[in-house]
Design an enzyme around this catalytic site. Structure first.
Site, PDB file in Angstrom:
ATOM      1  N   LYS A  22      -6.581  -8.906  29.479  1.00  0.00           N
ATOM      2  CA  LYS A  22      -7.271  -9.822  28.552  1.00  0.00           C
ATOM      3  C   LYS A  22      -6.457 -11.125  28.426  1.00  0.00           C
ATOM      4  O   LYS A  22      -7.007 -12.212  28.518  1.00  0.00           O
ATOM      5  CB  LYS A  22      -7.377  -9.174  27.182  1.00  0.00           C
ATOM      6  CG  LYS A  22      -7.676 -10.141  26.038  1.00  0.00           C
ATOM      7  CD  LYS A  22      -7.788  -9.480  24.689  1.00  0.00           C
ATOM      8  CE  LYS A  22      -6.491  -9.345  23.964  1.00  0.00           C
ATOM      9  NZ  LYS A  22      -6.021 -10.525  23.227  1.00  0.00           N
ATOM     10  N   ASN A  23      -5.138 -10.985  28.273  1.00  0.00           N
ATOM     11  CA  ASN A  23      -4.315 -12.163  27.977  1.00  0.00           C
ATOM     12  C   ASN A  23      -4.030 -13.027  29.193  1.00  0.00           C
ATOM     13  O   ASN A  23      -3.559 -14.143  29.056  1.00  0.00           O
ATOM     14  CB  ASN A  23      -3.016 -11.747  27.279  1.00  0.00           C
ATOM     15  CG  ASN A  23      -3.309 -11.231  25.878  1.00  0.00           C
ATOM     16  OD1 ASN A  23      -4.438 -11.361  25.381  1.00  0.00           O
ATOM     17  ND2 ASN A  23      -2.329 -10.623  25.252  1.00  0.00           N
ATOM     18  N   CYS A 115      -4.195 -15.254  11.626  1.00  0.00           N
ATOM     19  CA  CYS A 115      -4.829 -13.943  11.611  1.00  0.00           C
ATOM     20  C   CYS A 115      -3.883 -12.992  10.881  1.00  0.00           C
ATOM     21  O   CYS A 115      -2.857 -13.394  10.348  1.00  0.00           O
ATOM     22  CB  CYS A 115      -5.130 -13.473  13.021  1.00  0.00           C
ATOM     23  SG  CYS A 115      -3.656 -13.261  13.969  1.00  0.00           S
ATOM     24  N   ARG A 120       0.134 -18.153  12.969  1.00  0.00           N
ATOM     25  CA  ARG A 120      -0.316 -18.587  14.301  1.00  0.00           C
ATOM     26  C   ARG A 120      -0.476 -20.111  14.396  1.00  0.00           C
ATOM     27  O   ARG A 120      -1.539 -20.624  14.684  1.00  0.00           O
ATOM     28  CB  ARG A 120      -1.619 -17.899  14.703  1.00  0.00           C
ATOM     29  CG  ARG A 120      -1.706 -16.410  14.495  1.00  0.00           C
ATOM     30  CD  ARG A 120      -0.730 -15.605  15.338  1.00  0.00           C
ATOM     31  NE  ARG A 120      -0.957 -15.637  16.747  1.00  0.00           N
ATOM     32  CZ  ARG A 120      -1.775 -14.814  17.410  1.00  0.00           C
ATOM     33  NH1 ARG A 120      -2.480 -13.948  16.749  1.00  0.00           N
ATOM     34  NH2 ARG A 120      -1.895 -14.900  18.721  1.00  0.00           N
ATOM     35  N   ASP A 306       3.234  -6.835  21.584  1.00  0.00           N
ATOM     36  CA  ASP A 306       1.900  -6.225  21.631  1.00  0.00           C
ATOM     37  C   ASP A 306       1.953  -4.717  21.852  1.00  0.00           C
ATOM     38  O   ASP A 306       0.908  -4.070  21.853  1.00  0.00           O
ATOM     39  CB  ASP A 306       1.050  -6.854  22.737  1.00  0.00           C
ATOM     40  CG  ASP A 306       0.714  -8.288  22.414  1.00  0.00           C
ATOM     41  OD1 ASP A 306       0.239  -9.006  23.311  1.00  0.00           O
ATOM     42  OD2 ASP A 306       0.948  -8.717  21.270  1.00  0.00           O
ATOM     43  N   ARG A 398     -12.132  -5.724  20.971  1.00  0.00           N
ATOM     44  CA  ARG A 398     -11.727  -7.067  21.399  1.00  0.00           C
ATOM     45  C   ARG A 398     -10.820  -6.988  22.618  1.00  0.00           C
ATOM     46  O   ARG A 398     -10.827  -7.885  23.454  1.00  0.00           O
ATOM     47  CB  ARG A 398     -10.940  -7.759  20.264  1.00  0.00           C
ATOM     48  CG  ARG A 398     -11.757  -8.290  19.128  1.00  0.00           C
ATOM     49  CD  ARG A 398     -10.869  -9.175  18.265  1.00  0.00           C
ATOM     50  NE  ARG A 398     -10.058 -10.027  19.129  1.00  0.00           N
ATOM     51  CZ  ARG A 398      -8.779 -10.342  18.874  1.00  0.00           C
ATOM     52  NH1 ARG A 398      -8.199  -9.892  17.789  1.00  0.00           N
ATOM     53  NH2 ARG A 398      -8.101 -11.119  19.687  1.00  0.00           N
TER      54      ARG A 398
HETATM   55  C1  EPZ Z   1      -0.192 -14.607  23.026  1.00  0.00           C
HETATM   56  O1  EPZ Z   1      -0.543 -15.204  21.802  1.00  0.00           O
HETATM   57  C2  EPZ Z   1      -1.021 -13.322  23.110  1.00  0.00           C
HETATM   58  N1  EPZ Z   1      -2.455 -13.648  23.047  1.00  0.00           N
HETATM   59  C3  EPZ Z   1      -0.665 -12.391  21.959  1.00  0.00           C
HETATM   60  O2  EPZ Z   1      -1.376 -11.178  22.152  1.00  0.00           O
HETATM   61  C4  EPZ Z   1       0.836 -12.094  22.041  1.00  0.00           C
HETATM   62  O3  EPZ Z   1       1.204 -11.258  20.946  1.00  0.00           O
HETATM   63  C5  EPZ Z   1       1.626 -13.408  21.973  1.00  0.00           C
HETATM   64  O4  EPZ Z   1       1.204 -14.271  23.048  1.00  0.00           O
HETATM   65  C6  EPZ Z   1       3.121 -13.194  22.090  1.00  0.00           C
HETATM   66  O5  EPZ Z   1       3.404 -12.508  23.288  1.00  0.00           O
HETATM   67  C7  EPZ Z   1      -3.068 -14.152  24.135  1.00  0.00           C
HETATM   68  O6  EPZ Z   1      -2.455 -14.362  25.164  1.00  0.00           O
HETATM   69  C8  EPZ Z   1      -4.538 -14.406  24.006  1.00  0.00           C
HETATM   70  P1  EPZ Z   1       2.663 -17.315  20.942  1.00  0.00           P
HETATM   71  P2  EPZ Z   1      -0.015 -16.713  21.479  1.00  0.00           P
HETATM   72  O7  EPZ Z   1       2.224 -18.722  20.905  1.00  0.00           O
HETATM   73  O8  EPZ Z   1       0.205 -17.438  22.729  1.00  0.00           O
HETATM   74  C9  EPZ Z   1       4.881 -19.041  17.208  1.00  0.00           C
HETATM   75  C10 EPZ Z   1      -2.790  -9.396  21.574  1.00  0.00           C
HETATM   76  O9  EPZ Z   1      -2.626  -8.440  20.794  1.00  0.00           O
HETATM   77  N2  EPZ Z   1       4.224 -20.308  17.541  1.00  0.00           N
HETATM   78  O10 EPZ Z   1       3.445 -16.824  22.107  1.00  0.00           O
HETATM   79  O11 EPZ Z   1      -0.927 -17.293  20.470  1.00  0.00           O
HETATM   80  C11 EPZ Z   1       3.884 -17.985  16.750  1.00  0.00           C
HETATM   81  O12 EPZ Z   1       3.600 -18.130  15.371  1.00  0.00           O
HETATM   82  C12 EPZ Z   1      -2.345 -10.788  21.172  1.00  0.00           C
HETATM   83  O13 EPZ Z   1      -3.295  -9.307  22.716  1.00  0.00           O
HETATM   84  C13 EPZ Z   1       4.599 -21.462  16.860  1.00  0.00           C
HETATM   85  O14 EPZ Z   1       5.450 -21.422  15.993  1.00  0.00           O
HETATM   86  O15 EPZ Z   1       1.386 -16.383  20.791  1.00  0.00           O
HETATM   87  C14 EPZ Z   1       4.617 -16.699  17.053  1.00  0.00           C
HETATM   88  O16 EPZ Z   1       5.529 -16.430  16.007  1.00  0.00           O
HETATM   89  C15 EPZ Z   1      -1.793 -10.828  19.741  1.00  0.00           C
HETATM   90  N3  EPZ Z   1       3.986 -22.632  17.179  1.00  0.00           N
HETATM   91  C16 EPZ Z   1       5.412 -17.037  18.319  1.00  0.00           C
HETATM   92  O17 EPZ Z   1       5.460 -18.472  18.381  1.00  0.00           O
HETATM   93  C17 EPZ Z   1       3.033 -22.722  18.164  1.00  0.00           C
HETATM   94  O18 EPZ Z   1       2.523 -23.825  18.430  1.00  0.00           O
HETATM   95  C18 EPZ Z   1       4.775 -16.539  19.604  1.00  0.00           C
HETATM   96  O19 EPZ Z   1       3.430 -16.975  19.591  1.00  0.00           O
HETATM   97  C19 EPZ Z   1       2.667 -21.536  18.846  1.00  0.00           C
HETATM   98  C20 EPZ Z   1       3.278 -20.341  18.528  1.00  0.00           C
END
Ligand code: EPZ
Length: 420
Positions: A22-23, A115, A120, A306, A398
């Site tokens: 999915k990701n 969420c 996020r 995850d 999802r």
């Molecule tokens: C991706 O989300 C995945 N989703 C998530 O999987 C996964 O948990 C996450 O990466 C971390 O591995 C998809 O790929 C669709 P991040 P993403 O930006 O990219 C902070 C699942 O269950 N952050 O890597 O949105 C954020 O708050 C889902 O399949 C900022 O601070 O996650 C978090 O603490 C859940 N500023 C950390 O970074 C930003 O601009 C990692 O988030 C962006 C993120």
């Protein structure tokens, strides 16, 4: 709303085939917006999230059809803003921003909501776009990025919790059509980022270093159509590996990539679960009593956030104390209170959950809250004595393709019912 009704206590045995990731699929579907030519993407999992992304592509003006796991799409003419309601409902849709900005020099999408697992934010995505020369405006729940021409830049994308996966994807996609060279420092190294880079390069992009903390993108004038097969879903594979261990069964997991799962396999080995690798097949079985282990979630190639909830469900069965520390998201322990209904003894201390394992679990009605927490509840229900009803399983649909059918095929007593 639908629920799963699970009669626990039966070991899972047999073979399961892992679906596409999915990701990986979500940013790759967004990347098809970067060209006017048709693309074919294979092994796209049939999930509510991927169906949503197809709707978003269609709402932007692309022709897109997802049939038997293959997406045929052509974004010949597209507009720069997506349907507010569609985008607001799925966090992963943020990754259409980079392609729209690169293709049309403008992108207007609804701010993705936070969420249940955390705020996020998208500050790092916007930092990347600004570094490439975009002007950012946030008003009325929308974020708008506009530019005359994107220009390459060197961008540090590390945030308070380390790299950002979709932020890296977004900036990498935008940079493919920027003038000059872009260097992303503190880039996410997840396999899903590598898969996206592979697809972009097949479209004629010039990306090097994907999978490492430094990615270099040399901009090109245009991208052409391409075909691609999405990597298998490492999180689904990990979920089935853990379910096999939790039910003391023996499961053959086909189509999984052991090289994407090193940290999970290492921790399972430490917990006395054997994972035998035979090419793209993993054979999982317990080696006697489970052992309590400590887990800290980290960016790749550390232990994936995850898989944290699913591992917690397993460690309920390991006598002793396991400490699980969540370093990526600020509130990813929603499953703890629901696991307690099954008899779990877990205390939360700041970013850590202290699991007192070894107590027998007994079935009860529980409520799913987010995608991976729901998977943890299913695993615990499979291991518990008696019946567990997992409500609101739309969360599961999802991110897991036909999870109940796959589990039934492994001998689980699990049925999808209408929640009374
Ligand atoms: C991706 O989300 C995945 N989703 C998530 O999987 C996964 O948990 C996450 O990466 C971390 O591995 C998809 O790929 C669709 P991040 P993403 O930006 O990219 C902070 C699942 O269950 N952050 O890597 O949105 C954020 O708050 C889902 O399949 C900022 O601070 O996650 C978090 O603490 C859940 N500023 C950390 O970074 C930003 O601009 C990692 O988030 C962006 C993120």
């Amino acid at each position: 709303m639908e629920s799963f009704l699970i009669k626990g206590g039966r070991p899972l045995c047999g073979e399961v085939t892992i679906s596409g990731s999915k990701n990986a699929a979500l940013p790759i579907l967004a990347a098809t917006l970067l060209t006017q030519e048709p693309c074919v993407i294979r092994r796209v999992p049939d999930l509510s999230d991927t169906r949503f992304m197809v709707q978003i592509l269609q709402s932007l003006g692309a022709t897109a059809k997802l049939e038997n796991g293959t997406l045929t799409v052509c974004a010949r003419k597209i507009k720069g803003f997506a349907d507010y309601d569609l985008v607001r409902k799925m966090r992963g849709s943020i990754c259409i921003a980079g392609p729209l900005l690169a293709r049309l020099q403008r992108a207007r999408i609804s701010l993705p909501g936070g969420c249940i697992i955390g705020a996020r934010p998208i500050n790092l995505h916007l930092k990347g776009f600004q570094a490439l020369g975009a002007k950012i405006k946030i008003e009325g729940g929308y974020v708008e990025a506009v530019t005359k021409k994107l220009r390459g830049a060197t961008i540090f994308l590390g945030g308070r919790a380390g790299p950002t996966v979709l932020g890296t994807a977004n900036v990498m996609m935008a940079a493919t059509l920027a003038k000059g060279v872009t260097v992303i420092e503190s880039a996410a190294c997840e396999p899903e980022v590598v898969d996206l880079a592979k697809f972009l390069n097949a479209m004629g992009a010039r990306i090097e270093g994907a999978g490492s903390p430094t990615i270099t993108i040399t901009g090109v004038s245009k991208l052409h159509g391409a075909e691609h097969e999405v990597i298998p879903d490492r999180i689904e594979a990990a979920t089935f590996m853990i379910a096999a261990a939790a039910t003391n069964g023996e499961v053959i997991i086909k189509g999984a990539r052991a090289d994407h799962l090193r940290a999970v396999i290492d921790k399972l080995n430490e917990a006395r679960v054997t994972v035998e690798t035979r090419g793209e097949t993993l054979v999982v079985r317990r080696r006697g009593k489970l052992k309590a282990v400590d887990i800290t979630t980290l960016p790749h190639s550390g232990f994936p956030t995850d898989v944290q909830a699913q591992m917690m469900a397993l460690l309920l069965l390991a006598p002793g104390i396991s400490i699980i520390t969540e370093r990526i998201f600020e509130s990813r322990f929603m499953h703890v209170s629901e696991l307690a209904r099954l008899g779990a003894d877990i205390e939360i201390e700041g970013p850590s959950a202290i699991v007192k394992g070894g107590k027998a679990l007994s079935g009860a009605p529980v409520m799913a809250s987010d995608l991976r927490a729901s998977a943890a509840l299913v695993i615990a229900g499979l291991a518990a004595k008696g019946t567990t009803q997992v409500n609101r399983i739309y969360h599961l649909d999802r991110g897991y393709e036909q999870m109940d059918a796959k589990l039934r095929k492994l001998g689980a007593h699990i049925r999808r019912i209408q929640e009374k």
